[in-house]
Scaffold this active site. Structure first.
Site, PDB file in Angstrom:
ATOM      1  N   ASP A  51       0.867  -1.158   0.000  1.00 60.54           N
ATOM      2  CA  ASP A  51       0.000   0.000   0.000  1.00 60.54           C
ATOM      3  C   ASP A  51       0.917   1.226   0.000  1.00 60.54           C
ATOM      4  O   ASP A  51       2.102   1.133   0.336  1.00 60.54           O
ATOM      5  CB  ASP A  51      -0.885  -0.031   1.246  1.00 60.54           C
ATOM      6  CG  ASP A  51      -1.723   1.214   1.408  1.00 60.54           C
ATOM      7  OD1 ASP A  51      -2.436   1.577   0.461  1.00 60.54           O
ATOM      8  OD2 ASP A  51      -1.631   1.847   2.481  1.00 60.54           O
ATOM      9  N   ASP A  67      -0.166   5.153   0.847  1.00 65.56           N
ATOM     10  CA  ASP A  67      -0.438   6.125   1.913  1.00 65.56           C
ATOM     11  C   ASP A  67      -0.550   5.426   3.258  1.00 65.56           C
ATOM     12  O   ASP A  67      -1.412   4.563   3.452  1.00 65.56           O
ATOM     13  CB  ASP A  67      -1.736   6.876   1.615  1.00 65.56           C
ATOM     14  CG  ASP A  67      -1.672   7.648   0.305  1.00 65.56           C
ATOM     15  OD1 ASP A  67      -0.841   8.561   0.207  1.00 65.56           O
ATOM     16  OD2 ASP A  67      -2.446   7.331  -0.608  1.00 65.56           O
ATOM     17  N   ASP A  73      -1.820  -0.926   5.864  1.00 63.10           N
ATOM     18  CA  ASP A  73      -2.089  -0.374   7.189  1.00 63.10           C
ATOM     19  C   ASP A  73      -3.565  -0.318   7.541  1.00 63.10           C
ATOM     20  O   ASP A  73      -3.916   0.111   8.640  1.00 63.10           O
ATOM     21  CB  ASP A  73      -1.507   1.045   7.287  1.00 63.10           C
ATOM     22  CG  ASP A  73      -2.210   2.020   6.350  1.00 63.10           C
ATOM     23  OD1 ASP A  73      -2.390   1.672   5.157  1.00 63.10           O
ATOM     24  OD2 ASP A  73      -2.580   3.115   6.789  1.00 63.10           O
TER      25      ASP A  73
END
Length: 242
Positions: A14, A16, A176
């Protein structure tokens, strides 16, 4: 010279909240959309969880945090204004998390293919990665417009890995948020959770296989998942023979 023990494995990241702390610039753009409409700014400290689900989601939820409503039908131009402003400020304050460059170099030196699977539009993701000098690490950067579905659909991770020339059966996802763990589960891929990122649920509820507290811990996490997969593969013929 390092042993290339990760040859044939792909690690999908991922963007961001996993590779890059991009919240300051995204929330900065959000606040520049709110201000001329008379709404108060959204504090960065309470808005980090809004990041990572795409620009439209950030606008909708960001306006809600400010006590407002973005009516996309009545004000469709706001999305384009948001994108234009964000592009102009894409790396003003954003930066890679500590240890990202060194860790990516280490994993690549051991033979792993590295790619990005992000809900950020591909052109924006590439622009951010380029601005931060991270482009050399990744074979593919795949936003939702480059694949058939966006996270948490498993197709996003599977297709990003395949675009990188990898095999989803020998891949790891690093993210996240629930979009990352959900996509990994749907794709049948183990997931490492960046506990320092923009977690949108308690870590115990995110559903990852391993949680790391800083980026360099990813090396040991990948080694553990690689070892578990190798042991399972070695046991499979014995189980089949029983």
């Amino acid at each position: 010279m390092r042993i290339r023990d990760l040859e044939g494995w792909t690690i999908a990241f991922d963007l961001d909240g996993t590779l890059v702390d991009s919240a300051p610039d995204l929330i900065g753009t959000l606040n520049r959309m709110l201000a001329p409409r008379g709404y108060p700014p959204v504090p960065l400290s309470s808005a980090r969880h809004l990041v990572g689900h795409g620009a439209r989601a950030l606008l909708r939820h960001g306006f809600a945090e400010a006590g407002a409503v973005w009516d996309e039908v009545a004000e469709p131009e706001l999305f384009d204004l948001f994108i234009d402003d964000y592009v102009a400020h894409i790396a003003d304050d954003s930066q890679a998390f500590d240890g990202v460059v060194e860790t990516l170099d280490h994993l690549a030196a051991r033979g792993a293919l590295l790619c990005v699977a992000t809900n950020k539009r591909t052109d924006l993701a590439v622009a951010l990665i380029d601005a931060l000098g991270l482009a050399r690490h990744f074979v593919v950067v795949a936003g939702p417009d480059l694949v058939s579905a966006r996270k948490p659909d498993g197709a996003h991770v599977r297709e990003a890995v395949q675009l990188a020339g990898g095999d989803p059966a020998r891949a790891v996802m690093v993210g996240d948020a629930t979009t990352d763990t959900g996509s990994a589960r749907a794709a049948g891929v183990p997931c490492v959770v960046a506990g320092f990122g923009y977690n949108d649920a308690p870590l115990a509820e995110l559903g990852g296989d391993i949680v790391i507290d800083c980026f360099p811990e990813l090396i040991a996490a990948v080694e553990t998942l690689h070892r578990m997969a190798t042991q399972s593969a070695a046991l499979a013929p014995e189980a089949a023979a029983i």
